[in-house]
Write a protein that holds these residues in place. Structure first.
Motif, short mmCIF file in Angstrom:
data_model
loop_
_atom_site.label_atom_id
_atom_site.label_comp_id
_atom_site.label_asym_id
_atom_site.label_seq_id
_atom_site.Cartn_x
_atom_site.Cartn_y
_atom_site.Cartn_z
N GLU B 123 0.97 -1.49 -0.46
CA GLU B 123 -0.35 0.21 -0.25
C GLU B 123 0.08 1.28 -0.07
O GLU B 123 0.46 2.34 -0.51
CB GLU B 123 -0.74 0.04 1.16
N ARG B 124 1.56 1.02 0.65
CA ARG B 124 3.28 2.51 0.37
C ARG B 124 4.01 2.59 -0.89
O ARG B 124 4.50 3.51 -0.73
CB ARG B 124 4.30 2.13 1.39
N ALA B 125 3.78 1.84 -1.57
CA ALA B 125 5.12 0.98 -2.44
C ALA B 125 5.00 2.41 -3.67
O ALA B 125 5.73 2.81 -4.22
CB ALA B 125 4.94 -0.30 -3.00
N GLU B 132 14.38 2.03 -2.86
CA GLU B 132 13.61 2.10 -1.66
C GLU B 132 13.00 0.62 -2.19
O GLU B 132 12.97 -0.30 -1.01
CB GLU B 132 12.66 2.87 -1.51
N LEU B 133 11.96 0.34 -2.89
CA LEU B 133 11.33 -0.49 -2.72
C LEU B 133 12.20 -1.96 -3.36
O LEU B 133 11.76 -2.97 -2.82
CB LEU B 133 10.67 0.00 -4.50
N ARG B 134 12.94 -1.77 -3.82
CA ARG B 134 14.34 -2.95 -4.29
C ARG B 134 14.86 -2.93 -3.07
O ARG B 134 14.81 -4.11 -2.97
CB ARG B 134 15.63 -2.18 -5.31
N LYS B 135 15.44 -2.31 -1.33
CA LYS B 135 15.71 -2.93 -0.82
C LYS B 135 14.82 -3.42 -0.12
O LYS B 135 14.81 -4.35 0.12
CB LYS B 135 16.39 -1.65 -0.36
N ALA B 136 13.29 -2.54 -0.10
CA ALA B 136 12.82 -3.61 0.69
C ALA B 136 12.08 -4.61 0.63
O ALA B 136 11.95 -6.42 1.02
CB ALA B 136 11.33 -2.86 0.45
N ILE B 137 12.61 -5.29 -1.28
CA ILE B 137 12.65 -6.69 -1.51
C ILE B 137 13.62 -7.70 -1.37
O ILE B 137 13.73 -9.32 -2.22
CB ILE B 137 11.47 -6.46 -2.28
#
Lengths: 791, 169
Positions: B123-125, B132-137
């Motif tokens: 929902e925040r993506a 940030e998104l790459r780091k998150a996964i």
């Protein structure tokens, strides 16, 4: 007019199942089966002196422990040689369980069958193997040295095979050349590393002497044929099912890995289902690797950078055994000339045993090495002659009017290597325009003035795809109007359930999601070859097309009789067969399937109507089933290509090297790609993007770190670095479409393409950034550090 | 609780809203219990040492490696697996639908782990930077897709959810 599904980015039929956890991978099957764990060799080369199982005796739940001594008859012989070749004079394959000598760390020595895997592992770790260690040859170039240790005690050297071939007159070309260069290039091993390892569930039924094997294989029909022979069973009672498979990338095409023989053997012996699921460490040391070559190249050019002659002498690392024959170095040799016109070419290779995991094709299969060598050669010529790297490529391209183009060397299928079609210069233009090459070079110069290390790398490749011998499709129309398609070759994520449904959808006028494709189940179709060499869409796709055309013909005949019209007047759309110009006159495809099987008794409303239609047809003919017709609307058709078809593409990368960390930052990664006619652009792009990630991984992150004793030092995902999302850049994709004239659909293969130029582009870019040649791959920050700071 | 080798302990855990009482040996992995004892085979095991992330499930709402968790540690916990994601049998969660739309999966083996990792963040993506998104996964490996489709899928899921809600109202 309905939209043609061929060419559309249709959402995948397999996705809802896979996304909701309802996929069915081998380890998801038969939880009650007995479980296997293996004892694997610790030394890379040794004599087995003793195997002591006494420590396992008080472990509850152990059902059996087996070593070579327990194998009899054909099971005690070496596993089959899959692909013989005249040049392969020492075709060594391994035993299912090691016999006296072990030749790599990881070789299977003993098998434990137990109630569950925990207990099986307990027992395996309680088995003590006493070894007499032997000299190890681990390094490829060391293996070629006279007097080097031998990987097999009964051999005098390590050469398993040797092949040479020439076209034109290389010596004369070198003599006439303005410049003759000699360069050496090497590439270390790489490994496929699918997220799902291998797995097998075997269910032998003594009551009817049948064997059902679930196997994460890329070639179920081959496994079936081989096991039937080995077990002495009626082939019709042996079935191999490749269910959902968690990636393969070539690693799962080998028939047989020892486990594939041992697990069904244990099932027959014990009379119960037996299962083995490979763990990650086993995958590192027990499933095949690839790459591993060293080239000595001579190349002669004129002053303008045109290649007049070229030769390479190279070594290929077979590992400890060579069941896949000489295929990898043969592909390297056949594809080395790439998109370039080289009139005089010569190669010789030696396939060398080393005390390491055996090698067989991994995505790219001999081509990443070939392309890396050729593309480094092009860049080095440019550097020597102070020419632009793109210009040297341009000057050497095969022209668009030179097809079919005879490369002059033997292809992997044994036939000549003949390119069917290509537009190589146009492809380069597309790539350079997308990159804005002139600007990129200007930025690089600016960066250099600021002391920054920017580099641009280009890699061009031609990929032979879609080899034979054949592939087949069995299509059946069901009474509800849906269509089933059975394929002998399995899917490891390539979207078979969608792309082949698209082909059927167009021909039969049914929705893509009404076409249910089953791939890799020998119960559904017995003949097939396998998923490898970027061949499924090409060979399988055209088989599906042929079968769909045949079904359409059969359906039209039946519908024409029912509707009392000419077959030529019929159109297939929305699940109906309609009469052109008479919208009310139609029959459902499912109804046609029903009345294709003349019924005495109706079942359900639809079949009542169908029986009446059948009776009308009956009234016009003397037989319910006219001569030459068979009941049901089904067929199996096969497609056998005359030769491979040659896809091509080029990648360009712009990188910057961080002088502090020596890490690579990929600023841009641009792909131009041409695989002929595209069935599903979304899936093709997915294949390329995934391939690029493996190419980058193989070039900069993934290194199989063997020590000189043949021990793999980084056999875990902690130490073997597969790129995460943080390492893979955004990739810019551009397509051209040069159809193949050799198959009805104009398709060329795509599965391996993205991976092939990876090492070449990264090596060229890093060389460009550092001003120093990168002629051994993969590279790492440590290598870059050594170049920058240790001279 | 203290357990000797071979001894079992009874644990209670809730998986996708269903309460289970299971006897487990101390060394049994949560991944094995989910897959083999409970029969939820959607959770996959790719490396068994916590690096690939295929086995990721939610334990009390937080993504965790089920291959590095002993089942006995989850006594009293609420676990969500990929099977618990979609509301109905034939429907797809917006995140699943987005993976399908953006071709965020090929072989599907790593997919459940990516879905469970993305569930708390999708929902925040849309507001997250690419980095940030790459780091998150970056705790999840995929060998097929090169991640492009996965990133787009996680970024696009909230939009699918919004448009579904819009269609309902």
């Amino acid at each position: 007019m309905t939209t043609r599904m061929f060419g559309q980015s249709v959402k995948r039929n397999e996705d809802p199942r896979l996304l909701t956890g309802k996929g069915r991978y081998v380890d998801d099957i038969e939880h009650s089966a007995a479980q296997v764990a293996f004892v694997r060799s610790e030394p890379a080369h040794a004599r087995i002196i003793d195997i002591d199982v006494s420590g396992t005796l008080d472990i509850d739940g152990v059902l059996g422990i087996y070593t070579y001594e327990d194998l009899e008859g054909d099971f005690a012989k070496p596993l089959p040689l899959l692909i013989p070749n005249d040049g392969l004079f020492a075709p060594k394959t391994q035993y299912a369980l090691a016999h006296e000598e072990v030749c790599y760390a990881g070789e299977v020595i003993a098998m434990v069958v137990a109630k569950d895997r925990y207990i099986a592992e307990d027992a395996a770790s309680a088995i003590r193997v006493e070894y007499e260690t032997l000299p190890v040859v681990a390094d490829l170039e060391e293996a070629a040295r006279p007097g080097a240790p031998v990987a097999h005690l009964d051999m005098e050297d390590n050469v398993s095979g040797r092949v040479s071939e020439a076209k034109g007159d290389v010596d004369a070309a070198m003599a006439a050349a303005s410049h003759v260069y000699q360069w050496r290039f090497s590439m270390e091993r790489a490994a496929a590393m699918p997220m799902e390892g291998r797995g097998i569930v075997a269910h032998y039924d003594e009551s009817d002497q049948s064997l059902l094997l679930y196997d994460s294989t890329q070639a179920p029909t081959g496994v079936r044929g081989g096991l039937a022979l080995l077990f002495g069973l009626d082939p019709d009672r042996v079935h191999v099912v490749a269910p959902d498979i968690g990636g393969g990338f070539g690693m799962k095409v080998i028939q047989f890995y020892p486990e594939e023989v041992l697990v069904p053997w244990a099932s027959r012996l014990l009379g119960i289902p037996v299962k083995w699921t490979e763990d990650r460490r086993e995958d590192f040391i027990g499933s095949n690797h690839e790459r591993g070559q060293a080239h000595e190249v001579r190349v002669g050019t004129d002053d303008e950078g045109r290649i007049l002659g070229m030769e390479t002498n190279f070594l290929n690392d077979a590992g400890a055994y060579c069941s896949y024959g000489l295929i990898i170095p043969i592909i390297t040799a056949a594809q080395m000339q790439g998109p370039y016109r080289i009139e005089n070419f010569r190669y010789e290779f030696r396939n060398l045993f080393t005390n390491k995991v055996p090698t067989s094709p991994y995505r790219g299969a001999g081509r990443p090495h070939a392309v890396y060598v050729m593309e480094r050669v092009i860049d080095k010529i440019a550097l020597e002659l102070e020419l632009d790297v793109a210009e040297v490529r341009r000057r050497n391209f095969i022209g668009p009017n030179e097809f079919p183009y005879d490369v002059g060397v033997t292809f992997q299928d044994g036939g000549p290597t003949i390119y069917d079609s290509g537009e190589y210069e146009r492809g380069l233009d597309v790539l350079l325009d997308a990159l804005d090459y002139g600007n990129a070079r200007a930025e690089q110069r600016k960066a250099a003035e600021q002391g920054r290390l920017m580099g641009i790398g280009i890699g061009y490749y031609v990929e032979g795809t879609g080899i034979g011998p054949y592939e087949g499709a069995a299509i059946k129309v069901l009474a509800d109007g849906s269509v089933t398609v059975a394929l002998g070759f399995s899917s490891q994520g390539q979207g078979h359930e969608t792309v082949f449904a698209q082909i059927v959808s167009d021909e039969l006028g049914v929705a893509v999601d009404k076409v249910k494709v089953t791939s890799g189940d020998t119960r559904r179709i017995g003949y097939g070859v396998g998923t490898f060499a970027s061949r499924s869409a090409v060979v399988g796709g055209n088989a599906v097309f042929k079968a769909a055309v045949q079904i359409r013909k059969q359906a039209a005949e039946v519908a024409a009789r029912s509707l009392e019209v000419a077959a030529e007047d019929l159109v297939f759309e929305n699940g109906q067969i309609r009469v052109a110009g008479a919208p009310d006159l139609s029959v459902g495809l499912g109804q046609v399937a029903l009345i294709s099987n003349p019924l005495r008794y109706a079942f359900g409303e639809e079949s009542q109507e169908a029986v009446l239609l059948a009776q009308r047809a009956y009234a016009q003919s003397d037989r319910p089933l006219p001569d030459g017709m068979r009941p049901g609307l089904e067929t199996a058709e096969f497609y056998s290509p005359t030769s491979g078809v040659f896809a091509f593409g080029a990648h360009a990368v712009v990188i910057e090297i961080d002088p502090d960390t020596c890490n690579l930052k990929i600023l841009r990664y641009v792909v131009m790609h041409d695989c002929g006619a595209v069935i599903n652009p979304m899936i093709v792009e997915g294949q390329i993007l995934g391939g690029v990630a493996q190419g980058i991984g193989g070039a900069f992150y993934e290194r199989l770190a063997y020590d000189d004793q043949g021990q793999l030092q980084n056999a875990s995902f902690m130490d073997f670095l597969i790129p995460y999302a943080t390492e893979i850049p955004t990739v810019e994709l551009h397509h051209t479409e040069t159809k193949s004239p050799l198959n009805p659909l104009g398709i060329k293969g795509v599965g391996e393409a993205g991976t092939i130029p990876g090492p070449a582009v990264i090596a060229n870019a890093v060389s460009d950034a550092l001003g120093r040649p990168i002629d051994s791959m993969p590279i790492s920050p440590l290598d870059i550090y050594a170049i920058l700071y240790k001279g | 609780m203290a357990l000797n080798p071979g001894e079992s302990a009874r644990i209670e855990l809730t998986v996708n809203g269903i309460a289970h009482q299971i006897d487990v040996e101390a060394r049994w992995l949560l991944s094995d219990v989910l897959r083999h004892t409970i029969g939820l085979t959607g959770t996959h095991v790719g490396c068994e040492h916590g690096v690939c992330g295929c086995c990721t499930v939610l334990i009390d709402g937080e993504p965790a490696r089920s291959c590095l968790t002993f089942a006995v540690q989850t006594d009293g916990a609420a676990i969500t697996t990929v099977e618990g994601l979609a509301a109905s049998d034939d429907g797809l969660h917006p995140l699943q639908e987005s993976f399908r739309m953006h071709h965020g999966l090929q072989c599907g083996y790593c997919t459940p782990g990516f879905l469970m990792t993305a569930l708390p963040i999708y929902e925040r993506a849309p507001e997250m930077s690419d980095e940030e998104l790459r780091k998150a996964i970056s705790g999840q490996l995929c060998r097929c897709t090169g991640y492009a489709g996965i990133l787009s899928a996680i970024r696009g899921a909230a939009e699918i959810e919004r448009s579904r809600k819009g269609a309902e109202s």
